[in-house]
Design a protein around this motif. Structure first.
Motif, PDB file in Angstrom:
ATOM      1  N   ASP A  78       0.843  -1.198   0.000  1.00  0.00           N
ATOM      2  CA  ASP A  78       0.000   0.000   0.000  1.00  0.00           C
ATOM      3  C   ASP A  78       0.870   1.237   0.000  1.00  0.00           C
ATOM      4  O   ASP A  78       1.961   1.238   0.567  1.00  0.00           O
ATOM      5  N   THR A  93      -3.932   0.415  -2.408  1.00  0.00           N
ATOM      6  CA  THR A  93      -3.168  -0.784  -2.739  1.00  0.00           C
ATOM      7  C   THR A  93      -2.491  -0.561  -4.086  1.00  0.00           C
ATOM      8  O   THR A  93      -3.164  -0.226  -5.062  1.00  0.00           O
ATOM      9  N   ARG A  97      -3.620  -8.176  -4.126  1.00  0.00           N
ATOM     10  CA  ARG A  97      -5.074  -8.200  -4.000  1.00  0.00           C
ATOM     11  C   ARG A  97      -5.456  -8.470  -2.562  1.00  0.00           C
ATOM     12  O   ARG A  97      -4.713  -9.136  -1.859  1.00  0.00           O
ATOM     13  N   PHE A  99      -7.710  -5.147  -3.985  1.00  0.00           N
ATOM     14  CA  PHE A  99      -7.478  -3.719  -4.147  1.00  0.00           C
ATOM     15  C   PHE A  99      -8.322  -2.979  -3.121  1.00  0.00           C
ATOM     16  O   PHE A  99      -9.505  -3.265  -2.948  1.00  0.00           O
ATOM     17  N   GLU A 101      -8.877   1.168  -1.458  1.00  0.00           N
ATOM     18  CA  GLU A 101      -8.536   2.585  -1.459  1.00  0.00           C
ATOM     19  C   GLU A 101      -9.381   3.279  -0.405  1.00  0.00           C
ATOM     20  O   GLU A 101     -10.598   3.129  -0.378  1.00  0.00           O
TER      21      GLU A 101
END
Length: 112
Positions: A78, A93, A97, A99, A101
């Motif tokens: 991250d 990210t 995985r 992802f 945010e």
């Protein structure tokens, strides 16, 4: 029972606005953030001290950006952006995985 030792997430802020980093942190500085073997083994590295970042809360220049990872989640990395006096304004990210945010969003009171 083992105790959580927070190394970098100790609510302290250095002059660069990075929570819990060693005062005088510079680009390339790396360290542990949390250490509780098997539970919290976060690491960070300072990537930049002058990033631009825009989130719904506002746009900022001179924002320190860190790369953060943990051996407990191999392959996940991250980036976090910090603003002095505010804290983390964006976390995203950049590798691996799932992802994720997270961005700072203003809260408006009332109907307007």
């Amino acid at each position: 029972m083992q105790r959580l030792r927070a190394v970098a997430e100790r609510c302290a802020h250095d002059e660069d606005g990075l929570p819990g980093t060693v005062p005088g942190s510079r680009t390339g500085t790396a360290s542990e953030q949390e250490l509780y073997p098997g539970q919290a083994e976060d690491r960070f590295q300072v990537l930049d001290l002058t990033s631009r970042v825009s989130v719904p809360y506002g746009s900022f220049e001179g924002a320190p950006r860190t790369k953060e990872w943990t051996p407990l989640e191999p392959g996940v990395v991250d980036d976090k952006y910090y603003v002095g006096g505010i804290g983390t304004v964006r976390e995203v990210t950049v590798e691996g995985r799932p992802f994720e945010e997270n961005v700072l969003t203003p809260i408006r009171n009332g109907s307007g």
